[in-house]
Write a protein that holds these residues in place. Sequence first.
Motif, PDB file in Angstrom:
ATOM      1  N   LYS A  72     -21.059   6.345  39.096  1.00 24.41           N
ATOM      2  CA  LYS A  72     -21.806   7.191  39.322  1.00 24.41           C
ATOM      3  C   LYS A  72     -21.737   7.505  40.670  1.00 24.41           C
ATOM      4  O   LYS A  72     -21.709   6.696  41.700  1.00 24.41           O
ATOM      5  CB  LYS A  72     -23.179   6.346  39.298  1.00 24.41           C
ATOM      6  N   GLU A 107     -18.854   3.615  33.739  1.00 28.16           N
ATOM      7  CA  GLU A 107     -18.915   5.063  34.349  1.00 28.16           C
ATOM      8  C   GLU A 107     -19.364   4.658  35.861  1.00 28.16           C
ATOM      9  O   GLU A 107     -20.308   4.252  36.185  1.00 28.16           O
ATOM     10  CB  GLU A 107     -19.781   5.813  33.577  1.00 28.16           C
ATOM     11  N   ALA A 118     -23.712   6.155  43.865  1.00 27.98           N
ATOM     12  CA  ALA A 118     -24.515   4.933  43.325  1.00 27.98           C
ATOM     13  C   ALA A 118     -24.020   3.792  44.208  1.00 27.98           C
ATOM     14  O   ALA A 118     -25.073   2.814  44.496  1.00 27.98           O
ATOM     15  CB  ALA A 118     -24.423   4.937  41.731  1.00 27.98           C
ATOM     16  N   ALA A 135     -24.462  -0.883  42.290  1.00 30.28           N
ATOM     17  CA  ALA A 135     -24.807  -0.173  40.848  1.00 30.28           C
ATOM     18  C   ALA A 135     -23.683  -0.488  39.982  1.00 30.28           C
ATOM     19  O   ALA A 135     -23.778  -0.867  38.781  1.00 30.28           O
ATOM     20  CB  ALA A 135     -24.923   1.433  40.977  1.00 30.28           C
ATOM     21  N   GLU A 136     -22.521  -0.248  40.525  1.00 35.49           N
ATOM     22  CA  GLU A 136     -21.225  -0.565  39.599  1.00 35.49           C
ATOM     23  C   GLU A 136     -21.267  -1.940  39.219  1.00 35.49           C
ATOM     24  O   GLU A 136     -20.832  -2.321  38.069  1.00 35.49           O
ATOM     25  CB  GLU A 136     -19.880  -0.137  40.539  1.00 35.49           C
TER      26      GLU A 136
END
Length: 155
Positions: A47, A45, A50, A54-55
């Motif tokens: 974000k 997912e 983010a 983060a990914e």
Amino acid sequence: MRVTILAVGRLRAGPEREMLDDFLTRFDRTGRSLGLGPASVVEVEAKPGAGMAAEGALLQARVPKDGWLCCLDERGDLLTSPTFAGRLDRWKMERREAVFVIGGADGIDPSVTGRADLLLSLGPMVWPHMLVRVMLAEQLYRAATILAGTPYHRS
């Protein structure tokens, strides 16, 4: 060799989902006798806000340590379909899994691309990430047909 398309974001029902499912089913059917498949899609997912790091952490958690890692990137190598088929054929002799990563809107974090065995480009243009899934699935199917000697690919 199992094949996983690891992608940021969710693909909803619609024409892209139908095409993706169709090409992956064809790949599984054609590739089975060649030692290719099954193919699956794993989504992480995105974000909002983010960022790539983060990914990247979400992607890293899903990348097996002993599989081939290929990241799709417009700055990657341009391969012909027969060359791509040959690469898959070689990979299946060496490892049990190949993972193809499709990043989010900002691309793929360097922590993931730095681990890649191959950066692969589908051309110098940037494509919508949902469409890239379909294009990659079609090339996987095309590669299986090339290796199987069926007439799908015409060169």
